[in-house]
Design an enzyme around this catalytic site. Structure first.
Site, PDB file in Angstrom:
ATOM      1  N   THR A  41       0.846  -1.195   0.000  1.00  0.00           N
ATOM      2  CA  THR A  41       0.000   0.000   0.000  1.00  0.00           C
ATOM      3  C   THR A  41       0.880   1.243   0.000  1.00  0.00           C
ATOM      4  OG1 THR A  41      -1.663  -1.189   1.298  1.00  0.00           O
ATOM      5  CG2 THR A  41      -1.789   1.227   1.310  1.00  0.00           C
ATOM      6  N   CYS A  42       1.899   1.231   0.864  1.00  0.00           N
ATOM      7  CA  CYS A  42       2.726   2.419   1.092  1.00  0.00           C
ATOM      8  C   CYS A  42       3.308   2.976  -0.213  1.00  0.00           C
ATOM      9  CB  CYS A  42       3.827   2.052   2.079  1.00  0.00           C
ATOM     10  SG  CYS A  42       5.063   3.318   2.294  1.00  0.00           S
ATOM     11  N   GLY A 180     -14.899  11.571   6.786  1.00  0.00           N
ATOM     12  CA  GLY A 180     -13.828  11.207   7.720  1.00  0.00           C
ATOM     13  C   GLY A 180     -12.777  12.292   7.807  1.00  0.00           C
ATOM     14  N   ALA A 181     -12.652  12.911   9.002  1.00  0.00           N
ATOM     15  CA  ALA A 181     -11.638  13.958   9.215  1.00  0.00           C
ATOM     16  C   ALA A 181     -10.396  13.355   9.852  1.00  0.00           C
ATOM     17  CB  ALA A 181     -12.207  15.076  10.081  1.00  0.00           C
ATOM     18  N   GLY A 182      -9.966  12.208   9.307  1.00  0.00           N
ATOM     19  CA  GLY A 182      -8.733  11.574   9.769  1.00  0.00           C
ATOM     20  C   GLY A 182      -7.584  11.972   8.856  1.00  0.00           C
ATOM     21  N   GLU A 203     -17.534  14.572   9.401  1.00  0.00           N
ATOM     22  CA  GLU A 203     -16.906  13.715  10.412  1.00  0.00           C
ATOM     23  C   GLU A 203     -17.924  13.333  11.475  1.00  0.00           C
ATOM     24  OE1 GLU A 203     -13.802  12.223  11.338  1.00  0.00           O
ATOM     25  OE2 GLU A 203     -14.927  11.688  13.134  1.00  0.00           O
ATOM     26  N   GLY A 272     -11.187   5.115   7.790  1.00  0.00           N
ATOM     27  CA  GLY A 272     -10.292   4.173   8.460  1.00  0.00           C
ATOM     28  C   GLY A 272      -9.945   3.001   7.557  1.00  0.00           C
ATOM     29  N   ARG A 273      -9.046   2.159   8.023  1.00  0.00           N
ATOM     30  CA  ARG A 273      -8.651   0.971   7.274  1.00  0.00           C
ATOM     31  C   ARG A 273      -8.832  -0.251   8.170  1.00  0.00           C
ATOM     32  NH1 ARG A 273      -5.928   1.713   2.582  1.00  0.00           N
ATOM     33  NH2 ARG A 273      -4.662  -0.165   2.815  1.00  0.00           N
ATOM     34  N   HIS A 444      21.370  28.179  14.535  1.00  0.00           N
ATOM     35  CA  HIS A 444      20.578  29.396  14.339  1.00  0.00           C
ATOM     36  C   HIS A 444      20.871  29.975  12.948  1.00  0.00           C
ATOM     37  CE1 HIS A 444      18.621  33.198  15.205  1.00  0.00           C
ATOM     38  NE2 HIS A 444      19.668  33.810  14.677  1.00  0.00           N
TER      39      HIS A 444
END
Ligand code: FAD
Ligand code: NAI
Length: 465
Positions: A41-42, A180-182, A203, A272-273, A444
């Site tokens: 999947t990735c 879905g707000a994931g 959501e 979701g999965r 810095h």
């Protein structure tokens, strides 16, 4: 019959890292993968293509909205076919890279669908239907996950899409509704909003990105709202009707009230999965997944002797780096070594603008557990590099044990925080106190100074804000 020390079923981040580590340790290893390419999947439809589109769409938006302010006049135009092509090119190059690593480490890729066919046996059905049986001392299940379906909202990958469809839309939808707000909803919603879509996110819960620190989630929602994303929280989708002109979603407030409708050209379902074990033959070795379909393990060993499970198909965060860590630890264990994963230090990143990154416990988790903690916080608006780059949104928050000062959690929202959370992962692996980071010299002007200043804030000696 071919015989192996270990056969891995699934060639995603779990499976391919397990195969490579097994090869490195001198084990005779095969990885069974049914997709035409390695990487799971990735690499194929997840992390990599989504980040390719997030990067490209971010560049597009910066060119359109921010260049003029820093003295660069351009007329930026979207070339969507090229944007999609460069994404596919990256996916192609990276999946080929895994093939190369397999060869280098003497791991066999067996192409086809794998099935456990009793203790020590894996049946592989190739695309042409032919079947072979392989034998192995160990079997590692790394079959990953799939999108969770939403009853009444059927995916057609044209008008109603899951993440895979949303990575390949051939035109920018005028109106995109995201269910879905994931993480997927907000990452891919961001991509299409930047490219011109009006995005509405629906959501079920009364908040976004459940599991993340609530203060960060609130700041994140506020930022996305400013960018034009519309949120309908506490709302459930009860059905979808498709027509040539678009999709009509029926929605209802969770708290009650009448049905309403949301019109969209494209709907993305991202709720979701779920673990994927279809046709895997688990019953032939007596493995029974839990109620949600996950395979239970004890240090990656399943209830069946010689059968192991790693990655999305087991419990824990569904993340590529979690799958990778489990892969290495599992193979080391089955090779007689001491495999280890520190589940307290698995970072999460949302690759939007601004980015969200965290590691360790949230404030809510510490409160629930009754742990006394101190907070150090630092805003990017007081960080010189963020300021000169006109990217001063967000903050860093460090949570440390009130007695020992040990860092318990770090939560950030802001420019490129995903690239910076690793510093705190290392610190937490070494059980650092916030003072260790506070007294470490940082370059810095960099944004990383905000990470140090937040640690200094735990003891109240922040310098720049
Ligand atoms: P998978 O990657 O799902 O791989 C499993 C493989 O097994 C698949 O290739 C499948 O074809 C194969 N397989 C299944 N059954 C069989 C069988 N019987 N025989 C042969 N092969 C089989 N995670 C992150 O950490 N960072 C991100 O930025 C990120 N972005 C994401 C974006 C999207 C859109 C999605 C959907 C996911 C994202 N993820 C991200 C999650 C990440 O992709 C998964 O956590 C990770 O891929 C899980 O790895 P895995 O090896 O367990 O499973
Ligand atoms: P998610 O679990 O992150 O979010 C799903 C959201 O849908 C939740 O907010 C949930 O409350 C909501 N929801 C569930 N049912 C609903 C319903 N019926 N109606 C409305 N809302 C509903 O899942 P998502 O976004 O699908 O992603 C799956 C997983 O993939 C993630 O949890 C993560 O593990 C992985 N991922 C990781 C990424 C990263 O690391 N950057 C990027 C994308 C995915």
């Amino acid at each position: 019959m071919a015989q192996y020390d270990v056969i891995i079923i699934g060639g995603g981040p779990g499976g391919y890292n397990a195969a490579i580590r097994a090869g490195q340790l001198g084990l005779k290893v095969a990885c069974v993968e049914k997709r035409g390419t390695l990487g799971g999947t990735c690499l194929n439809v997840g992390c990599i293509p989504s980040k390719a589109l997030l990067h490209a769409s971010e560049m597009y938006e910066i060119a359109r909205k921010d260049f003029a302010g820093i003295g660069i006049d351009v007329d930026a135009k979207l070339n969507l076919p090229q944007m999609l092509k460069q994404k596919e090119d990256s996916v192609g190059a990276l999946t080929k890279g895994i093939e190369f690593l397999f060869k280098k480490n003497k791991a066999d890729w067996i192409k086809g669908a794998g099935r456990i066919a009793g203790p020590g046996k894996v049946a592989v059905v190739a695309e042409d239907g032919s079947e072979q049986i392989l034998e192995a001392k160990n079997i590692v299940i790394a079959t990953g996950s799939e999108p969770t379906p939403l009853p009444g909202v059927t995916i057609d990958q044209k008008q109603i899409v899951d993440s895979t469809g949303a990575l390949a839309l051939s035109a920018v939808p005028k109106r995109l509704a995201v269910i879905g707000a994931g993480i997927i909803g907000l990452e891919l919603g961001s991509v299409w909003r930047r490219l011109g879509a009006e995005v509405t996110v629906i959501e079920f819960l009364d908040r976004t990105i459940p599991g993340a620190d609530a203060e960060v989630a609130t700041a994140f929602q506020r930022s996305l709202t400013k960018q034009g994303v519309v949120f309908q929280l506490g709302t459930k989708v009860t059905g979808a009707k498709t027509a040539k002109s678009g999709v009509t979603l029926t929605v209802e407030a969770v708290a009650g009230g009448g049905a309403q409708t949301v019109e969209a050209d494209v709907v993305l379902v991202a709720i979701g999965r779920r673990p994927y074990t279809e046709g895997l033959g688990l019953e032939t070795v007596g493995i029974v997944p839990d109620k949600r379909g996950f395979i239970d393990t004890d240090h990656w060993a399943t209830s069946a002797p010689g059968v192991w499970a790693i990655g999305d198909v087991t419990h824990g965060p569904m993340l590529a780096h979690k799958a990778e860590d489990e892969a290495v630890a599992c193979i080391e264990r089955l090779a007689g070594k001491a495999g280890h994963v520190n589940y307290d230090v698995i970072p999460g990143v949302i690759y939007t603008w601004p980015e969200v990154a965290w590691v360790g416990k949230t404030e809510e988790e510490l409160k629930t557990a009754g742990v006394a903690y101190k907070v150090g916080k630092f805003p990017f608006s007081a960080n010189s590099r963020a300021k000169v780059n006109h990217e001063a949104e967000g903050f860093v928050k460090v949570l440390a044990d009130a007695t020992t000062d040990r860092i318990l959690g770090v939560h950030m929202i802001g420019p490129q925080v995903g690239e910076m959370i690793g510093e705190y992962c290392v610190a937490m692996e070494f059980s650092a106190a916030s003072e260790d980071v506070a007294r470490t010299c940082h370059p810095h002007p960099t944004r990383s100074e905000a990470l140090r200043q937040a640690a200094m804030g735990v003891e109240g000696w922040t310098m720049q804000a």
